[in-house]
Design a protein around this motif. Structure first.
Motif, PDB file in Angstrom:
ATOM      1  N   LYS A 208      -9.329 -11.104  -2.427  1.00 44.52           N
ATOM      2  CA  LYS A 208      -9.646 -12.618  -2.435  1.00 44.52           C
ATOM      3  C   LYS A 208      -9.359 -13.201  -1.344  1.00 44.52           C
ATOM      4  O   LYS A 208      -9.871 -13.820  -0.587  1.00 44.52           O
ATOM      5  CB  LYS A 208      -8.687 -13.230  -3.699  1.00 44.52           C
ATOM      6  N   ALA A 209      -8.164 -12.743  -0.753  1.00 44.03           N
ATOM      7  CA  ALA A 209      -7.443 -13.352   0.585  1.00 44.03           C
ATOM      8  C   ALA A 209      -8.549 -13.004   1.876  1.00 44.03           C
ATOM      9  O   ALA A 209      -8.881 -13.914   2.576  1.00 44.03           O
ATOM     10  CB  ALA A 209      -6.105 -12.876   1.006  1.00 44.03           C
ATOM     11  N   GLU A 210      -8.945 -11.832   1.561  1.00 44.29           N
ATOM     12  CA  GLU A 210      -9.888 -11.362   2.695  1.00 44.29           C
ATOM     13  C   GLU A 210     -11.150 -12.151   2.514  1.00 44.29           C
ATOM     14  O   GLU A 210     -11.675 -12.312   3.717  1.00 44.29           O
ATOM     15  CB  GLU A 210     -10.150  -9.843   2.638  1.00 44.29           C
ATOM     16  N   LYS A 211     -11.612 -12.255   1.414  1.00 49.16           N
ATOM     17  CA  LYS A 211     -12.890 -13.032   1.271  1.00 49.16           C
ATOM     18  C   LYS A 211     -12.776 -14.343   1.575  1.00 49.16           C
ATOM     19  O   LYS A 211     -13.885 -15.003   2.147  1.00 49.16           O
ATOM     20  CB  LYS A 211     -13.371 -12.759  -0.371  1.00 49.16           C
ATOM     21  N   ALA A 212     -11.753 -14.904   1.310  1.00 52.23           N
ATOM     22  CA  ALA A 212     -11.412 -16.313   1.799  1.00 52.23           C
ATOM     23  C   ALA A 212     -11.447 -16.439   3.024  1.00 52.23           C
ATOM     24  O   ALA A 212     -11.152 -17.759   3.459  1.00 52.23           O
ATOM     25  CB  ALA A 212     -10.336 -16.833   0.718  1.00 52.23           C
ATOM     26  N   GLY A 213     -11.173 -15.729   3.967  1.00 51.24           N
ATOM     27  CA  GLY A 213     -10.807 -15.667   5.290  1.00 51.24           C
ATOM     28  C   GLY A 213      -9.521 -16.072   5.857  1.00 51.24           C
ATOM     29  O   GLY A 213      -9.183 -16.446   6.813  1.00 51.24           O
ATOM     30  N   VAL A 214      -8.529 -15.407   5.025  1.00 50.59           N
ATOM     31  CA  VAL A 214      -6.987 -15.742   5.469  1.00 50.59           C
ATOM     32  C   VAL A 214      -6.756 -14.786   6.425  1.00 50.59           C
ATOM     33  O   VAL A 214      -7.143 -13.622   6.589  1.00 50.59           O
ATOM     34  CB  VAL A 214      -6.026 -15.404   4.282  1.00 50.59           C
ATOM     35  N   LYS A 215      -6.222 -15.459   7.592  1.00 43.05           N
ATOM     36  CA  LYS A 215      -5.910 -14.491   8.719  1.00 43.05           C
ATOM     37  C   LYS A 215      -4.313 -14.493   8.888  1.00 43.05           C
ATOM     38  O   LYS A 215      -3.760 -15.510   8.842  1.00 43.05           O
ATOM     39  CB  LYS A 215      -6.478 -15.017  10.155  1.00 43.05           C
ATOM     40  N   VAL A 216      -3.686 -13.346   9.003  1.00 42.28           N
ATOM     41  CA  VAL A 216      -2.335 -13.109   9.159  1.00 42.28           C
ATOM     42  C   VAL A 216      -2.132 -12.638  10.622  1.00 42.28           C
ATOM     43  O   VAL A 216      -2.613 -11.721  11.303  1.00 42.28           O
ATOM     44  CB  VAL A 216      -1.857 -12.012   8.267  1.00 42.28           C
ATOM     45  N   VAL A 217      -1.275 -13.524  11.284  1.00 41.46           N
ATOM     46  CA  VAL A 217      -1.042 -13.252  12.603  1.00 41.46           C
ATOM     47  C   VAL A 217       0.458 -13.073  12.881  1.00 41.46           C
ATOM     48  O   VAL A 217       1.588 -13.406  12.146  1.00 41.46           O
ATOM     49  CB  VAL A 217      -1.533 -14.230  13.614  1.00 41.46           C
ATOM     50  N   ARG A 218       0.762 -12.421  13.833  1.00 38.15           N
ATOM     51  CA  ARG A 218       2.339 -12.068  14.399  1.00 38.15           C
ATOM     52  C   ARG A 218       2.786 -13.349  15.108  1.00 38.15           C
ATOM     53  O   ARG A 218       2.161 -14.124  15.927  1.00 38.15           O
ATOM     54  CB  ARG A 218       2.477 -10.988  15.325  1.00 38.15           C
ATOM     55  N   GLY A 219       4.021 -13.912  14.490  1.00 35.22           N
ATOM     56  CA  GLY A 219       4.530 -15.296  15.285  1.00 35.22           C
ATOM     57  C   GLY A 219       5.649 -14.673  16.103  1.00 35.22           C
ATOM     58  O   GLY A 219       6.002 -13.656  16.520  1.00 35.22           O
ATOM     59  N   ASP A 220       6.251 -15.888  16.915  1.00 35.31           N
ATOM     60  CA  ASP A 220       7.201 -15.715  17.690  1.00 35.31           C
ATOM     61  C   ASP A 220       8.435 -16.702  17.427  1.00 35.31           C
ATOM     62  O   ASP A 220       8.415 -17.512  16.572  1.00 35.31           O
ATOM     63  CB  ASP A 220       6.940 -15.742  19.277  1.00 35.31           C
ATOM     64  N   LEU A 267       2.494 -14.857   9.758  1.00 31.82           N
ATOM     65  CA  LEU A 267       2.191 -16.287   9.360  1.00 31.82           C
ATOM     66  C   LEU A 267       0.522 -15.901   8.805  1.00 31.82           C
ATOM     67  O   LEU A 267      -0.214 -15.647   9.531  1.00 31.82           O
ATOM     68  CB  LEU A 267       2.082 -17.439  10.287  1.00 31.82           C
ATOM     69  N   ALA A 268       0.176 -16.497   7.781  1.00 29.70           N
ATOM     70  CA  ALA A 268      -1.057 -16.537   7.006  1.00 29.70           C
ATOM     71  C   ALA A 268      -1.818 -17.846   7.224  1.00 29.70           C
ATOM     72  O   ALA A 268      -1.171 -18.806   6.720  1.00 29.70           O
ATOM     73  CB  ALA A 268      -0.931 -16.147   5.609  1.00 29.70           C
ATOM     74  N   HIS A 269      -2.895 -17.728   7.973  1.00 29.32           N
ATOM     75  CA  HIS A 269      -3.609 -19.262   8.445  1.00 29.32           C
ATOM     76  C   HIS A 269      -4.984 -19.132   7.630  1.00 29.32           C
ATOM     77  O   HIS A 269      -5.401 -18.180   7.220  1.00 29.32           O
ATOM     78  CB  HIS A 269      -4.040 -19.059   9.716  1.00 29.32           C
ATOM     79  N   LEU A 275      -0.288 -21.261   5.287  1.00 27.94           N
ATOM     80  CA  LEU A 275      -0.093 -21.423   3.857  1.00 27.94           C
ATOM     81  C   LEU A 275       1.009 -20.333   3.536  1.00 27.94           C
ATOM     82  O   LEU A 275       1.786 -20.691   2.468  1.00 27.94           O
ATOM     83  CB  LEU A 275      -1.475 -20.853   3.186  1.00 27.94           C
ATOM     84  N   ALA A 276       1.526 -19.609   4.329  1.00 28.46           N
ATOM     85  CA  ALA A 276       2.486 -18.585   3.899  1.00 28.46           C
ATOM     86  C   ALA A 276       3.253 -17.920   5.317  1.00 28.46           C
ATOM     87  O   ALA A 276       2.416 -17.632   6.146  1.00 28.46           O
ATOM     88  CB  ALA A 276       2.008 -17.478   2.940  1.00 28.46           C
ATOM     89  N   ALA A 277       4.301 -17.289   5.227  1.00 24.98           N
ATOM     90  CA  ALA A 277       5.078 -16.745   6.265  1.00 24.98           C
ATOM     91  C   ALA A 277       6.361 -15.692   5.565  1.00 24.98           C
ATOM     92  O   ALA A 277       6.549 -16.086   4.721  1.00 24.98           O
ATOM     93  CB  ALA A 277       5.479 -17.641   7.041  1.00 24.98           C
ATOM     94  N   GLN A 308       1.932  -9.953   2.806  1.00 27.06           N
ATOM     95  CA  GLN A 308       2.400  -8.663   2.164  1.00 27.06           C
ATOM     96  C   GLN A 308       1.599  -7.339   2.669  1.00 27.06           C
ATOM     97  O   GLN A 308       2.399  -6.285   3.334  1.00 27.06           O
ATOM     98  CB  GLN A 308       2.554  -8.508   0.682  1.00 27.06           C
ATOM     99  N   TRP A 309       0.540  -7.408   2.451  1.00 24.13           N
ATOM    100  CA  TRP A 309      -0.199  -6.235   2.811  1.00 24.13           C
ATOM    101  C   TRP A 309      -0.445  -5.823   4.411  1.00 24.13           C
ATOM    102  O   TRP A 309      -0.219  -4.794   4.757  1.00 24.13           O
ATOM    103  CB  TRP A 309      -1.898  -6.344   2.265  1.00 24.13           C
ATOM    104  N   ARG A 310      -0.353  -7.025   5.047  1.00 26.03           N
ATOM    105  CA  ARG A 310      -0.322  -6.827   6.292  1.00 26.03           C
ATOM    106  C   ARG A 310       1.041  -6.145   7.075  1.00 26.03           C
ATOM    107  O   ARG A 310       0.942  -5.105   7.783  1.00 26.03           O
ATOM    108  CB  ARG A 310      -0.494  -8.381   7.344  1.00 26.03           C
ATOM    109  N   MET A 311       2.031  -6.544   6.412  1.00 26.41           N
ATOM    110  CA  MET A 311       3.430  -6.192   6.797  1.00 26.41           C
ATOM    111  C   MET A 311       3.453  -4.687   6.281  1.00 26.41           C
ATOM    112  O   MET A 311       4.211  -3.817   6.996  1.00 26.41           O
ATOM    113  CB  MET A 311       4.478  -6.969   5.948  1.00 26.41           C
ATOM    114  N   MET A 312       3.032  -4.296   5.165  1.00 26.61           N
ATOM    115  CA  MET A 312       2.995  -3.000   4.575  1.00 26.61           C
ATOM    116  C   MET A 312       2.161  -2.040   5.455  1.00 26.61           C
ATOM    117  O   MET A 312       2.545  -0.994   5.820  1.00 26.61           O
ATOM    118  CB  MET A 312       2.481  -2.859   3.168  1.00 26.61           C
TER     119      MET A 312
END
Length: 378
Positions: A208-220, A267-269, A275-277, A308-312
């Motif tokens: 669902k997250a992939e289809k909705a276009g959620v992008k997870v990026v590394r922060g600083d 961080l999930a954009h 929306l999540a981190a 979670q899936w990006r971190m895993m």
């Protein structure tokens, strides 16, 4: 053969930890900088030949109230440590020199958390326990596997005068690390195996997250305020006291100075909004999901699942043997607000793991009793 315990340098401490496949992040020399209310000291265990055979980060915290001349004043705490050979048949040989050193340092009591696994429950066993109305606590449910040496370690500690602590938090003067955690074994598994081990709801949410276009990026470091804002919202929603932003800033600065990839922020954009981190820690081949945060807005796009899936995925790429989701509740009562978190973690297909817990050794029984009375009245 005799063993001596004495202070060592941070470099000696870190070199010993780096040579091990795994150690808790709370036993890193850098962890002392995260806890400014405690005085940190790196200890080394040396055998008769002068070889360094163990290390420990000890945190010293003074008693509350005025200092009385001549009296010991510190609680000495070794979170998830020390890093010694817990399979050693004569643990007295390793622990008594530590107690003697800490007594000389002015400690009235010592608390430690042996990194010794007691038993494990598979995801199926935990799910069955949650569904069983007769099951009240995980500790009362038959485990999937047992570690026989753990019982011997516990018996040895009791004979030496150590007492199992019931402390369960770090609020104020209390100290504690989780006794029950949830871990996903990664060793020898492909990423596809790990994905297939997720339950249907987890896989659906990731999609669902992939289809909705959620992008997870590394922060600083500069992204920590955005994380903290979500974290405070999560704390209010889930009824816990949040740590202040400077705590995470110290954590980032201390851990990444020791190793540039020790701590990561994700961080999930979605549609220009975070929306999540979550934060992730790595020591050797052990990776921890440390802190998570999310907003209640747009939960339907499943940003937390995406993080979670990006971190895993990244943990697997780093060669992790274990992906550790940290603490879980021992209670299986439907009325517990923590049961939802347990269900969430069980969905990874991993296993619940019980450690030996934390143990206290009163060096001054009067002050130790006074401390426990003080904590009980807070």
């Amino acid at each position: 053969m005799s063993v001596r315990v004495q202070p060592i340098t941070r470099d000696e401490h870190l070199a010993f930890v780096t040579a091990r496949p795994s150690a808790s992040h709370t036993q890193l020399p850098s962890w002392g900088a995260v806890k400014p209310d405690w005085r940190a000291e790196s200890l080394g265990w040396f055998d008769g030949g002068g070889q360094l055979v163990g290390v420990g980060l000890v945190l010293l915290r003074p008693l509350p109230g005025p200092r009385l001349p001549g009296l010991p004043r510190y609680l000495a705490y070794l979170p998830e440590g020390p890093l010694i050979d817990w399979q050693e048949p004569g643990l007295e040989r390793l622990l008594e020199p530590m107690l003697a050193h800490l007594r000389r340092r002015g400690a009235f009591a010592v608390r430690m958390g042996p990194p010794v696994v007691v038993r494990r429950w598979s995801a199926d066993a935990v799910k069955a326990a949650i569904a069983d109305p007769a099951a009240r606590r995980l500790r009362d449910v038959r485990a999937t596997s047992y570690e026989p040496r753990a019982g011997q370690v516990a018996d040895s500690l009791r004979r030496m005068g150590w007492r199992q602590s019931e402390a369960s938090g770090e609020d104020g003067f209390a100290a504690g690390q989780p006794r029950y955690v949830f871990q996903v074994p990664f060793a020898g598994r492909s990423l596809e195996d790990i994905h297939n081990g997720l339950n249907q709801q987890w896989r659906r949410n990731i999609k669902k997250a992939e289809k909705a276009g959620v992008k997870v990026v590394r922060g600083d470091l500069e992204d920590l305020p955005a994380f903290h804002e979500l974290y405070c919202e999560t704390a209010e929603r889930d009824r816990f006291i949040p740590r202040p932003l400077p705590y995470f800033q110290r954590m980032w600065s201390a851990l990444t100075a020791e190793h540039p990839d020790r701590m990561r922020l994700y961080l999930a954009h979605h549609d220009g909004e975070v929306l999540a981190a979550a934060t992730m820690l790595t020591v050797g081949d052990h990776v921890w999901y440390s802190y998570g945060a999310s907003t209640a807005r747009r939960r339907e796009v499943q940003p937390s699942s995406a993080v979670q899936w990006r971190m895993m995925t990244d943990a697997h790429e780093l060669g992790a043997a274990v992906y550790d989701l940290r603490g879980i509740t021992d209670t299986l009562e439907e009325s517990s607000h923590l049961l939802g978190l347990l269900r969430f973690k069980v969905g990874t297909g991993g296993e619940a793991v019980e450690y030996l817990g934390e143990w206290d050794y009163p060096l001054n029984r009067l002050l130790y009793k006074a401390l426990n009375l003080y904590l009980a009245r807070r």
